[in-house]
Motif scaffolding. Structure first.
Motif, PDB file in Angstrom:
ATOM      1  N   THR A  42       0.837  -1.200   0.000  1.00  0.00           N
ATOM      2  CA  THR A  42       0.000   0.000   0.000  1.00  0.00           C
ATOM      3  C   THR A  42       0.875   1.255   0.000  1.00  0.00           C
ATOM      4  OG1 THR A  42      -1.755  -1.186   1.146  1.00  0.00           O
ATOM      5  CG2 THR A  42      -1.820   1.226   1.254  1.00  0.00           C
ATOM      6  N   LYS A  43       1.937   1.243   0.789  1.00  0.00           N
ATOM      7  CA  LYS A  43       2.868   2.374   0.864  1.00  0.00           C
ATOM      8  C   LYS A  43       3.527   2.624  -0.498  1.00  0.00           C
ATOM      9  CE  LYS A  43       7.460   3.248   2.756  1.00  0.00           C
ATOM     10  NZ  LYS A  43       8.510   2.731   3.635  1.00  0.00           N
ATOM     11  N   ILE A  44       3.965   1.559  -1.157  1.00  0.00           N
ATOM     12  CA  ILE A  44       4.619   1.697  -2.460  1.00  0.00           C
ATOM     13  C   ILE A  44       3.633   2.235  -3.486  1.00  0.00           C
ATOM     14  CG2 ILE A  44       5.708   0.429  -4.356  1.00  0.00           C
ATOM     15  CD1 ILE A  44       6.787  -1.495  -2.135  1.00  0.00           C
ATOM     16  N   GLN A  47       3.286   5.906  -2.975  1.00  0.00           N
ATOM     17  CA  GLN A  47       4.468   6.637  -3.427  1.00  0.00           C
ATOM     18  C   GLN A  47       4.488   6.755  -4.952  1.00  0.00           C
ATOM     19  OE1 GLN A  47       7.409   4.157  -1.498  1.00  0.00           O
ATOM     20  NE2 GLN A  47       7.703   5.641   0.153  1.00  0.00           N
ATOM     21  N   VAL A  48       4.144   5.679  -5.637  1.00  0.00           N
ATOM     22  CA  VAL A  48       4.110   5.708  -7.100  1.00  0.00           C
ATOM     23  C   VAL A  48       3.050   6.690  -7.580  1.00  0.00           C
ATOM     24  CG1 VAL A  48       3.540   4.336  -9.156  1.00  0.00           C
ATOM     25  CG2 VAL A  48       5.069   3.397  -7.402  1.00  0.00           C
ATOM     26  N   SER A  49       1.906   6.703  -6.926  1.00  0.00           N
ATOM     27  CA  SER A  49       0.834   7.622  -7.301  1.00  0.00           C
ATOM     28  C   SER A  49       1.280   9.074  -7.178  1.00  0.00           C
ATOM     29  CB  SER A  49      -0.396   7.370  -6.432  1.00  0.00           C
ATOM     30  OG  SER A  49      -1.414   8.283  -6.726  1.00  0.00           O
ATOM     31  N   VAL A  50       1.959   9.404  -6.087  1.00  0.00           N
ATOM     32  CA  VAL A  50       2.455  10.769  -5.888  1.00  0.00           C
ATOM     33  C   VAL A  50       3.466  11.127  -6.970  1.00  0.00           C
ATOM     34  CG1 VAL A  50       3.853  12.224  -4.367  1.00  0.00           C
ATOM     35  CG2 VAL A  50       1.992  10.863  -3.419  1.00  0.00           C
ATOM     36  N   GLN A  52       3.671   9.900  -9.974  1.00  0.00           N
ATOM     37  CA  GLN A  52       2.968  10.068 -11.242  1.00  0.00           C
ATOM     38  C   GLN A  52       2.281  11.426 -11.303  1.00  0.00           C
ATOM     39  OE1 GLN A  52       0.604   6.474 -11.085  1.00  0.00           O
ATOM     40  NE2 GLN A  52       1.933   5.449 -12.567  1.00  0.00           N
ATOM     41  N   GLN A  53       1.680  11.854 -10.198  1.00  0.00           N
ATOM     42  CA  GLN A  53       1.029  13.160 -10.157  1.00  0.00           C
ATOM     43  C   GLN A  53       2.051  14.272 -10.346  1.00  0.00           C
ATOM     44  OE1 GLN A  53      -1.179  13.349  -6.507  1.00  0.00           O
ATOM     45  NE2 GLN A  53      -2.450  11.601  -7.045  1.00  0.00           N
ATOM     46  N   GLN A  54       3.195  14.150  -9.664  1.00  0.00           N
ATOM     47  CA  GLN A  54       4.238  15.167  -9.796  1.00  0.00           C
ATOM     48  C   GLN A  54       4.764  15.219 -11.224  1.00  0.00           C
ATOM     49  OE1 GLN A  54       7.047  13.979  -6.772  1.00  0.00           O
ATOM     50  NE2 GLN A  54       6.060  15.228  -5.214  1.00  0.00           N
ATOM     51  N   SER A  55       4.917  14.059 -11.832  1.00  0.00           N
ATOM     52  CA  SER A  55       5.400  14.001 -13.205  1.00  0.00           C
ATOM     53  C   SER A  55       4.415  14.678 -14.147  1.00  0.00           C
ATOM     54  CB  SER A  55       5.618  12.543 -13.624  1.00  0.00           C
ATOM     55  OG  SER A  55       6.031  12.477 -14.960  1.00  0.00           O
ATOM     56  N   SER A  56       3.121  14.448 -13.949  1.00  0.00           N
ATOM     57  CA  SER A  56       2.096  15.082 -14.786  1.00  0.00           C
ATOM     58  C   SER A  56       2.114  16.587 -14.621  1.00  0.00           C
ATOM     59  CB  SER A  56       0.712  14.545 -14.417  1.00  0.00           C
ATOM     60  OG  SER A  56       0.618  13.182 -14.719  1.00  0.00           O
ATOM     61  N   ILE A  57       2.259  17.056 -13.388  1.00  0.00           N
ATOM     62  CA  ILE A  57       2.312  18.504 -13.126  1.00  0.00           C
ATOM     63  C   ILE A  57       3.559  19.100 -13.759  1.00  0.00           C
ATOM     64  CG2 ILE A  57       2.627  20.244 -11.316  1.00  0.00           C
ATOM     65  CD1 ILE A  57       0.780  18.439  -9.573  1.00  0.00           C
ATOM     66  N   ASN A  58       4.711  18.423 -13.611  1.00  0.00           N
ATOM     67  CA  ASN A  58       5.949  18.930 -14.205  1.00  0.00           C
ATOM     68  C   ASN A  58       5.840  19.002 -15.718  1.00  0.00           C
ATOM     69  OD1 ASN A  58       7.143  19.189 -11.710  1.00  0.00           O
ATOM     70  ND2 ASN A  58       8.198  17.229 -11.805  1.00  0.00           N
ATOM     71  N   THR A  59       5.251  17.981 -16.340  1.00  0.00           N
ATOM     72  CA  THR A  59       5.089  17.975 -17.789  1.00  0.00           C
ATOM     73  C   THR A  59       4.164  19.091 -18.234  1.00  0.00           C
ATOM     74  OG1 THR A  59       5.459  15.594 -17.873  1.00  0.00           O
ATOM     75  CG2 THR A  59       4.348  16.580 -19.761  1.00  0.00           C
ATOM     76  N   ALA A  60       3.061  19.275 -17.524  1.00  0.00           N
ATOM     77  CA  ALA A  60       2.112  20.335 -17.873  1.00  0.00           C
ATOM     78  C   ALA A  60       2.758  21.705 -17.708  1.00  0.00           C
ATOM     79  CB  ALA A  60       0.852  20.235 -17.006  1.00  0.00           C
ATOM     80  N   THR A  61       3.529  21.892 -16.658  1.00  0.00           N
ATOM     81  CA  THR A  61       4.208  23.161 -16.420  1.00  0.00           C
ATOM     82  C   THR A  61       5.216  23.436 -17.526  1.00  0.00           C
ATOM     83  OG1 THR A  61       3.939  22.924 -14.037  1.00  0.00           O
ATOM     84  CG2 THR A  61       5.621  24.466 -14.770  1.00  0.00           C
ATOM     85  N   GLN A  62       5.984  22.423 -17.901  1.00  0.00           N
ATOM     86  CA  GLN A  62       6.983  22.589 -18.948  1.00  0.00           C
ATOM     87  C   GLN A  62       6.333  22.901 -20.302  1.00  0.00           C
ATOM     88  OE1 GLN A  62       9.119  18.895 -18.696  1.00  0.00           O
ATOM     89  NE2 GLN A  62      10.269  19.515 -16.888  1.00  0.00           N
ATOM     90  N   ASN A  63       5.120  22.415 -20.501  1.00  0.00           N
ATOM     91  CA  ASN A  63       4.419  22.652 -21.759  1.00  0.00           C
ATOM     92  C   ASN A  63       3.552  23.906 -21.734  1.00  0.00           C
ATOM     93  OD1 ASN A  63       5.510  20.417 -23.074  1.00  0.00           O
ATOM     94  ND2 ASN A  63       3.976  19.056 -22.233  1.00  0.00           N
TER      95      ASN A  63
END
Length: 66
Positions: A42-44, A47-50, A52-63
């Motif tokens: 459950t912990k892992i 962590q993966v979900s967070v 993935q969310q950060q990656s989506s935000i970073n990609t959207a910000t960069q674009n």
């Protein structure tokens, strides 16, 4: 296919290794006796979900979406 490389650190849960050909990535191999621990799974997943969310935000910000 990604390959695990050199050991970075070993501890109570397992061993962290670098990932060949991915200088910004690491992998973690858990001790076999911990693999069935539902709380750890459950912990892992959380962590993966967070990440993935950060990656989506970073990609959207960069674009320029934010």
């Amino acid at each position: 296919m990604k390959q695990l490389g050199q050991e970075i650190k070993a501890g109570g849960e397992g061993t962290v290794l670098d990932v060949k050909y991915r200088p910004t990535a690491v992998g973690k191999v858990y001790h076999p006796e911990l693999s069935d621990d539902q709380q750890r799974q459950t912990k892992i997943a959380a962590q993966v979900s967070v990440l993935q969310q950060q990656s989506s935000i970073n990609t959207a910000t960069q674009n320029g979406y934010f």
